[in-house]
Structure formats: C-alpha cells, structure tokens
Design a protein around this motif. Structure first.
Motif, PDB file in Angstrom:
ATOM      1  N   LEU A  61       8.114  13.885  -0.002  1.00 46.18           N
ATOM      2  CA  LEU A  61       8.890  13.698   0.692  1.00 46.18           C
ATOM      3  C   LEU A  61       9.400  12.437   1.101  1.00 46.18           C
ATOM      4  CD1 LEU A  61       8.105  15.862   3.997  1.00 46.18           C
ATOM      5  CD2 LEU A  61       8.829  16.759   2.289  1.00 46.18           C
ATOM      6  N   GLY A  62       8.357  11.395   0.314  1.00 43.17           N
ATOM      7  CA  GLY A  62       9.606   9.459   0.745  1.00 43.17           C
ATOM      8  C   GLY A  62       9.498  10.209   2.169  1.00 43.17           C
ATOM      9  N   VAL A  63       9.393   9.435   3.020  1.00 39.13           N
ATOM     10  CA  VAL A  63       8.930   9.653   4.214  1.00 39.13           C
ATOM     11  C   VAL A  63       8.117   8.147   4.159  1.00 39.13           C
ATOM     12  CG1 VAL A  63       8.157  10.274   6.585  1.00 39.13           C
ATOM     13  CG2 VAL A  63       9.585  12.135   4.772  1.00 39.13           C
ATOM     14  N   ASP A  64       8.566   6.989   4.280  1.00 39.33           N
ATOM     15  CA  ASP A  64       7.810   5.607   4.131  1.00 39.33           C
ATOM     16  C   ASP A  64       8.743   5.240   4.524  1.00 39.33           C
ATOM     17  OD1 ASP A  64       9.270   5.745   1.509  1.00 39.33           O
ATOM     18  OD2 ASP A  64       7.914   5.487   0.270  1.00 39.33           O
ATOM     19  N   SER A  65       8.503   3.581   4.535  1.00 38.88           N
ATOM     20  CA  SER A  65       9.670   2.772   4.874  1.00 38.88           C
ATOM     21  C   SER A  65      10.447   2.910   4.245  1.00 38.88           C
ATOM     22  CB  SER A  65       8.961   1.315   4.723  1.00 38.88           C
ATOM     23  OG  SER A  65       8.556   0.829   3.547  1.00 38.88           O
ATOM     24  N   ARG A  66      10.804   2.809   2.624  1.00 33.98           N
ATOM     25  CA  ARG A  66      11.701   3.382   1.970  1.00 33.98           C
ATOM     26  C   ARG A  66      13.609   4.011   2.914  1.00 33.98           C
ATOM     27  NH1 ARG A  66      10.624   4.671  -3.946  1.00 33.98           N
ATOM     28  NH2 ARG A  66       9.185   6.198  -2.561  1.00 33.98           N
ATOM     29  N   PHE A  67      12.216   5.505   3.086  1.00 38.74           N
ATOM     30  CA  PHE A  67      13.253   6.148   3.634  1.00 38.74           C
ATOM     31  C   PHE A  67      13.749   5.707   5.179  1.00 38.74           C
ATOM     32  CE2 PHE A  67      13.828  10.237   7.266  1.00 38.74           C
ATOM     33  CZ  PHE A  67      14.724  10.940   6.195  1.00 38.74           C
ATOM     34  N   TRP A  68      13.470   5.522   6.032  1.00 40.57           N
ATOM     35  CA  TRP A  68      14.059   5.454   7.053  1.00 40.57           C
ATOM     36  C   TRP A  68      15.407   3.446   6.457  1.00 40.57           C
ATOM     37  CZ3 TRP A  68      12.809   8.586  10.052  1.00 40.57           C
ATOM     38  CH2 TRP A  68      12.285   8.757  10.415  1.00 40.57           C
ATOM     39  N   ARG A  69      14.819   2.756   5.771  1.00 46.54           N
ATOM     40  CA  ARG A  69      15.588   1.857   5.120  1.00 46.54           C
ATOM     41  C   ARG A  69      17.261   3.011   4.722  1.00 46.54           C
ATOM     42  NH1 ARG A  69      12.591  -0.208   1.559  1.00 46.54           N
ATOM     43  NH2 ARG A  69      11.237  -1.884   3.147  1.00 46.54           N
TER      44      ARG A  69
END
Length: 323
Positions: A61-69
């Motif tokens: 899902l790509g739910v990492d720091s990149r996702f929130w950014r």
C-alpha cells in the motif's frame, strides 16, 4: 533440528573481511538494497513478525513516510505532485497509481457503511412500514419506469442518446428493461441496489481515468505534453477527490454530536477547496493565463460531469442486473 536444517535457514556471513555486507545468495559485496551481480534483494522474512507486517504493508500500500508526505502535498499544494513527477523528483512521494489505488479503496470502505446508515434513516422516516411495503402488490413495468412523461418501452418509447451508435442504444435499452423488471424489488430493498452499484463503481471510475486524460489532451492540444503526462495529472486529481470524500465522510461521523456545527463547517470548507484546488492545479501544471484556464476548467468540468453522470447510470443499470 539437524545441522543441515540449521544451515538451510541460517544466512551465510553478511560481511567481508573489510566489513562490507555480502549478498547471501552469491557472496558479492553489497552497495544497496539489491545485489548488483544476481539482483537478489537484501530484505527477507527471517525477522520479527511486526517488522514483516510493516514491510508487507509498505510494499503493498505504500503506507510509509513517503505516503504521509504525499498526502500533505496532495491536500495543500495543487499540482505539486504532478510537477515534481514531471521533473523527476519522485523518490519522496508514493507512486501515482499506488496512491490512487489506496485512496479509492479507503473511499469505498468508508462510503459503504455511510450510505447504508443514510438509507436506513430514510426508510425509518417513511410512514409506510417495511412489512406493508413487502406485502404491497408489485408495480407493472409501465407503472414502474417513466421516460419523457410516458411509460418507457424498448420499442415504442426507448431511451436514445444522440451520437451513440445504434447497437449501444439497443444495449442500453436492454439493460433498462432488466432494471425495469427488478424495480419493484429494488424499491422494497434499496440496499441491494446500493451495494451492487458500489461493487462496480470502482471499475467504472478507473475506466474514466483515461477518458479524463483524453479531455485534458484535447483541451491542451498545443501544450506539447504527452498523453501519459495528462494521465498522471488525472490520477493525482482523482486521488485528491477521494481524499476529500474520505474527510467529508469522517466529518459526517460528528453529526448529531456537540461538534455537528464543526462538521458542517468542515464539509463546506472541503468542497469549496476542492473546486479552488482543481482550478489552481490546472493553472500551475499547464502555465496558461487565468481567463483561458478558467474557460478550460469549465469545459473540462462540464465534459467530465457528463461522463460521470453516464457512469452512474451505467453503474445503476449494471447493479440492477446483478441484484
């Protein structure tokens, strides 16, 4: 466990004499997350279970720091994700189609129970009870569906969309006939139609993506941008709309509480920002003047609204057939 079994699950030495990590497969020195010789990834599942779950979630899902950014830029900086993607600054953000997939999944997960609650509330407000509705005689096809003020009929009074090929109009009226036959049952149990529509709506919206990009391509024919650039912009804008819908659904949870006033204010602000955001995104990505951008915004919005209306009709007809 035998010594052979231990050798099978225990990784080989991970560092050379010089202290550099080595590939567990071929023994070559590693300089990153993948081996330059054999291509094997350095990540594996022989680790604590919470770490494995986190990595699977990030990969899927790509739910990492990149996702929130990405979400912050998506919400508050119109056109920024698209422009950075065009400029090659992509490592700090979630990939566009992964972002679209995640936001659309969350949207339909949130909106389904919200619509069910709304339908339940409407049925509770009806003076006629569910039992009496079920016991009432079903309506005939002529009474159930009207078109142009007269009963719909596939031969005598069909629905005809100008510009649509004859075989598609025939197919459309065949679907309307199926819908017409099921309309009495749908009126007694509207939830089944809503669930069926929501079941096909994600696929229909995904089909609309390339059509929306095609509208952009036509409106900005002389911008010298490739079709895929228009498609990336379309994906980012659809993801933004999904996020706005999610936030409005979440704000709707406050209705009936002490914060109901804040919920209504938040919804008004979100939908107002949506239109401003889309207009600013066009201005920043395509670099045209305000007058021309506003005119094209109207053309694009109108064209897409027609497509969306047809998509909703198609989803309703398909949903009715699936009931």
């Amino acid at each position: 466990m035998t010594s052979d079994d231990m050798a099978a699950v225990t990784p080989p030495p991970q560092a050379s004499g010089a202290g550099r990590p080595l590939c567990a497969n071929c023994g070559a020195p590693l300089g990153g997350p993948y081996c330059a010789r054999c291509g094997q990834a350095t990540r594996h599942f022989i680790q604590f279970f919470p770490a494995v779950v986190r990595e699977i979630t990030e990969d899927t899902l790509g739910v990492d720091s990149r996702f929130w950014r990405t979400i912050i830029a998506l919400l508050f900086r119109p056109g920024r994700l698209t422009l950075d993607y065009f400029a090659g600054r992509r490592v700090h953000y979630s990939p566009p189609f992964r972002l679209y997939l995640l936001t659309s999944i969350v949207t339909f997960l949130l909106i389904t129970p919200a619509l069910d609650r709304a339908i339940d509330g409407d049925l509770d407000d009806l003076p006629e009870t569910a039992e009496s509705m079920q016991n009432s005689p079903p309506k005939t096809g002529d009474e159930a569906l009207m078109f142009n003020g007269t009963p719909w009929d596939a031969a005598e009074n069909p629905l005809t969309i100008p510009g649509l090929p004859a075989f598609l109009n025939r197919r459309l009226n065949a679907e309307i006939g199926e819908f017409n036959a099921r309309l009495p049952e749908i009126k007694r149990r509207p939830k089944i139609l809503v669930d069926a529509i929501l079941g096909v709506m994600p696929q229909i919206l995904f089909v609309l993506l390339p059509l929306f990009a095609l509208i952009l391509k036509v409106c900005y024919l002389f911008s010298r941008r490739l079709y895929m650039e228009h498609l990336i912009f379309a994906v980012h804008n659809h993801a933004f709309v999904f996020v706005v819908i999610n936030l409005t659904v979440i704000a709707g949870w406050l209705d009936g509480t002490w914060a109901a006033g804040w919920s209504q204010a938040a919804n008004t602000a979100l939908w107002s920002w949506l239109f401003v955001y889309l207009l600013l995104g066009l201005k920043r990505v395509y670099h045209q003047g305000w007058i021309l951008t506003t005119l094209k915004f109207g053309v694009i919005g109108t064209s897409y609204s027609v497509l969306l209306a047809l998509a909703v009709v198609a989803a309703t007809l398909v949903g009715a057939v699936m009931v």
